[in-house]
Design an enzyme around this catalytic site. Structure first.
Site, PDB file in Angstrom:
ATOM      1  N   SER A   8      60.750  67.821  -8.588  1.00 46.68           N
ATOM      2  CA  SER A   8      61.320  68.593  -7.644  1.00 46.68           C
ATOM      3  C   SER A   8      61.714  69.766  -7.942  1.00 46.68           C
ATOM      4  O   SER A   8      62.524  69.882  -8.772  1.00 46.68           O
ATOM      5  CB  SER A   8      62.712  67.762  -7.296  1.00 46.68           C
ATOM      6  OG  SER A   8      63.493  68.579  -6.458  1.00 46.68           O
ATOM      7  N   HIS A  33      57.411  68.346  -5.485  1.00 50.71           N
ATOM      8  CA  HIS A  33      58.180  67.840  -4.612  1.00 50.71           C
ATOM      9  C   HIS A  33      58.958  69.116  -3.905  1.00 50.71           C
ATOM     10  O   HIS A  33      59.832  69.695  -4.823  1.00 50.71           O
ATOM     11  CB  HIS A  33      59.029  66.745  -5.355  1.00 50.71           C
ATOM     12  CG  HIS A  33      59.839  65.949  -4.200  1.00 50.71           C
ATOM     13  ND1 HIS A  33      59.240  64.913  -3.488  1.00 50.71           N
ATOM     14  CD2 HIS A  33      61.109  66.099  -3.838  1.00 50.71           C
ATOM     15  CE1 HIS A  33      60.192  64.269  -2.846  1.00 50.71           C
ATOM     16  NE2 HIS A  33      61.159  65.181  -3.030  1.00 50.71           N
ATOM     17  N   ASP A  35      62.063  69.889  -1.359  1.00 44.71           N
ATOM     18  CA  ASP A  35      63.190  69.222  -0.903  1.00 44.71           C
ATOM     19  C   ASP A  35      63.772  70.218   0.311  1.00 44.71           C
ATOM     20  O   ASP A  35      64.346  71.101   0.066  1.00 44.71           O
ATOM     21  CB  ASP A  35      64.280  69.017  -1.820  1.00 44.71           C
ATOM     22  CG  ASP A  35      64.026  67.647  -2.530  1.00 44.71           C
ATOM     23  OD1 ASP A  35      63.679  66.629  -1.681  1.00 44.71           O
ATOM     24  OD2 ASP A  35      64.114  67.646  -3.925  1.00 44.71           O
ATOM     25  N   HIS A  66      59.613  66.974   1.508  1.00 44.46           N
ATOM     26  CA  HIS A  66      60.462  65.818   1.845  1.00 44.46           C
ATOM     27  C   HIS A  66      61.504  66.539   2.749  1.00 44.46           C
ATOM     28  O   HIS A  66      62.288  67.215   2.307  1.00 44.46           O
ATOM     29  CB  HIS A  66      61.182  65.502   0.528  1.00 44.46           C
ATOM     30  CG  HIS A  66      62.307  64.452   0.717  1.00 44.46           C
ATOM     31  ND1 HIS A  66      63.324  64.003   0.076  1.00 44.46           N
ATOM     32  CD2 HIS A  66      62.701  63.824   1.709  1.00 44.46           C
ATOM     33  CE1 HIS A  66      63.811  63.119   0.206  1.00 44.46           C
ATOM     34  NE2 HIS A  66      63.791  62.678   1.465  1.00 44.46           N
ATOM     35  N   MET A 137      64.920  56.328  -1.383  1.00 44.39           N
ATOM     36  CA  MET A 137      65.995  57.144  -1.996  1.00 44.39           C
ATOM     37  C   MET A 137      66.707  56.376  -2.851  1.00 44.39           C
ATOM     38  O   MET A 137      67.401  55.453  -2.473  1.00 44.39           O
ATOM     39  CB  MET A 137      66.794  57.767  -0.986  1.00 44.39           C
ATOM     40  CG  MET A 137      66.387  58.602   0.026  1.00 44.39           C
ATOM     41  SD  MET A 137      65.133  60.028  -0.962  1.00 44.39           S
ATOM     42  CE  MET A 137      66.459  61.042  -1.798  1.00 44.39           C
ATOM     43  N   PHE A 143      71.539  66.238  -2.845  1.00 47.24           N
ATOM     44  CA  PHE A 143      71.704  67.122  -3.854  1.00 47.24           C
ATOM     45  C   PHE A 143      71.138  66.581  -5.045  1.00 47.24           C
ATOM     46  O   PHE A 143      70.638  65.311  -5.204  1.00 47.24           O
ATOM     47  CB  PHE A 143      73.376  66.794  -4.637  1.00 47.24           C
ATOM     48  CG  PHE A 143      74.269  67.267  -3.201  1.00 47.24           C
ATOM     49  CD1 PHE A 143      74.799  68.585  -2.996  1.00 47.24           C
ATOM     50  CD2 PHE A 143      74.910  66.514  -2.457  1.00 47.24           C
ATOM     51  CE1 PHE A 143      75.637  69.156  -2.276  1.00 47.24           C
ATOM     52  CE2 PHE A 143      75.529  66.949  -1.402  1.00 47.24           C
ATOM     53  CZ  PHE A 143      75.838  68.273  -1.355  1.00 47.24           C
ATOM     54  N   GLY A 144      70.509  67.335  -5.916  1.00 46.63           N
ATOM     55  CA  GLY A 144      69.891  66.956  -7.384  1.00 46.63           C
ATOM     56  C   GLY A 144      70.862  66.641  -8.378  1.00 46.63           C
ATOM     57  O   GLY A 144      72.082  66.708  -8.137  1.00 46.63           O
ATOM     58  N   GLY A 176      65.503  60.283  -6.773  1.00 52.26           N
ATOM     59  CA  GLY A 176      66.783  60.678  -7.253  1.00 52.26           C
ATOM     60  C   GLY A 176      67.161  59.855  -8.341  1.00 52.26           C
ATOM     61  O   GLY A 176      66.905  58.628  -8.718  1.00 52.26           O
ATOM     62  N   GLY A 177      67.458  60.705  -9.422  1.00 49.48           N
ATOM     63  CA  GLY A 177      68.054  60.192 -10.712  1.00 49.48           C
ATOM     64  C   GLY A 177      67.087  59.291 -11.343  1.00 49.48           C
ATOM     65  O   GLY A 177      67.278  58.920 -12.500  1.00 49.48           O
ATOM     66  N   SER A 198      66.107  67.382 -11.738  1.00 51.96           N
ATOM     67  CA  SER A 198      67.056  67.744 -13.191  1.00 51.96           C
ATOM     68  C   SER A 198      66.361  67.320 -14.480  1.00 51.96           C
ATOM     69  O   SER A 198      66.297  67.842 -15.591  1.00 51.96           O
ATOM     70  CB  SER A 198      68.697  67.204 -12.795  1.00 51.96           C
ATOM     71  OG  SER A 198      68.574  66.184 -12.531  1.00 51.96           O
TER      72      SER A 198
HETATM   73  C1  DX5 Z   1      67.738  64.547  -3.378  1.00 50.22           C
HETATM   74  C2  DX5 Z   1      66.290  65.149  -3.451  1.00 50.22           C
HETATM   75  C3  DX5 Z   1      65.718  64.701  -4.608  1.00 50.22           C
HETATM   76  C4  DX5 Z   1      66.357  65.744  -5.734  1.00 50.22           C
HETATM   77  C5  DX5 Z   1      66.110  64.853  -7.110  1.00 50.22           C
HETATM   78  O1  DX5 Z   1      68.344  64.823  -2.097  1.00 50.22           O
HETATM   79  O2  DX5 Z   1      65.554  64.504  -2.239  1.00 50.22           O
HETATM   80  O3  DX5 Z   1      64.212  65.001  -4.600  1.00 50.22           O
HETATM   81  O4  DX5 Z   1      65.921  66.991  -5.992  1.00 50.22           O
HETATM   82  O5  DX5 Z   1      66.813  65.463  -8.090  1.00 50.22           O
HETATM   83  P1  DX5 Z   1      67.148  64.678  -9.241  1.00 50.22           P
HETATM   84  O6  DX5 Z   1      65.944  64.173 -10.016  1.00 50.22           O
HETATM   85  O7  DX5 Z   1      67.984  65.315 -10.286  1.00 50.22           O
HETATM   86  O8  DX5 Z   1      67.988  63.637  -8.965  1.00 50.22           O
HETATM   87 ZN    ZN Z   2      63.530  64.774  -2.198  1.00 53.34          ZN
END
Ligand code: DX5
Ligand code: ZN
Length: 216
Positions: A8, A33, A35, A66, A137, A143-144, A176-177, A198
């Site tokens: 992402s 990806h 966002d 996305h 999700m 948020f990341g 996510g995560g 991240s």
């Molecule tokens: C969250 C986004 C994700 C995010 C993932 O709203 O859709 O794509 O960037 O980031 P990480 O891997 O840090 O959770």
């Molecule tokens: Zn995403």
């Protein structure tokens, strides 16, 4: 089976976007990806069509876009034109989801639907055969860097069953995560595509992290 990896770009250094995209070109990533957040569907604003276009200009990897936005149907053609190969809309943002999916396919893109943590996979029963991808999700979008929600594994299992029972050919993406601590369990449950923001970009060696995720 090796997972497909979709780093992402939200977690990248935006002041050095070209360098970050070139790093991904040189990595084992399968997609980028992208966002898109509108500050309405989710409580955050990221970037939009011109930045997507700029990423596409430098990327050798297909863009996995996305859309975390209200009324995504208004912007499908623009994102396709900006280089989106996969366009994912949110179930929660689409009143006429079937129509929106057909519109994405008519544009020549792969069609994806994302579901928030509270949305049951069963709600996709009537459209699953039309979908190239379902994005589960594993955090609340916006948020990341958030903590992975453990209930995701059981959603992956349920979705895998639904896909198989309908004879559909749909990728399961997890967003996510995601990190090396949960990736193998997600793959075992049936995930095909892992998004990681991240975990990849906060590492001193993102290419190595991508390789690590590929090789689990
Ligand atoms: C969250 C986004 C994700 C995010 C993932 O709203 O859709 O794509 O960037 O980031 P990480 O891997 O840090 O959770
Ligand atoms: Zn995403």
């Amino acid at each position: 089976m090796q997972p497909l990896i979709s780093p992402s770009i939200l977690a990248a250094d935006f002041a050095n976007l070209q360098r970050e995209v070139e790093m991904l070109n040189d990595s084992q990533a399968d997609f980028v990806h992208v966002d898109i957040m509108d500050g309405v569907f989710v409580p955050n604003i990221s970037f939009g069509i011109p930045v997507t276009e700029a990423i596409h200009k430098h990327s050798k990897k297909p863009l996995d876009v996305h859309l975390m936005i209200e009324q995504p149907e208004k912007y499908l053609a623009s994102f396709r034109k900006a280089g989106a190969e996969i366009i994912t809309v949110h179930y929660e943002a689409c009143t006429h989801l079937h129509r929106t999916i057909q519109e994405i396919k008519d544009l020549g893109a792969k069609a994806g639907v994302a579901i928030n943590p509270h949305t049951p996979v069963e709600l996709l029963e009537e459209v699953i055969q039309d979908l190239d991808l379902v994005c589960i999700m594993s955090v609340n979008p916006g948020f990341g860097g958030q903590k992975f929600i453990e209930n995701t594994y059981s959603k992956v299992l349920k979705l895998k069953n639904l896909i198989q029972s309908k004879g559909a050919n749909t990728w399961i993406e997890i967003d996510g995560g995601v990190n090396l601590g949960n990736a193998s369990k997600l793959i075992e449950a049936g995930a095909d595509v892992l998004v990681a923001g991240s975990f990849v970009f906060n590492s001193p060696d993102p290419k190595q992290v991508i390789q690590g995720l590929k090789e689990i």
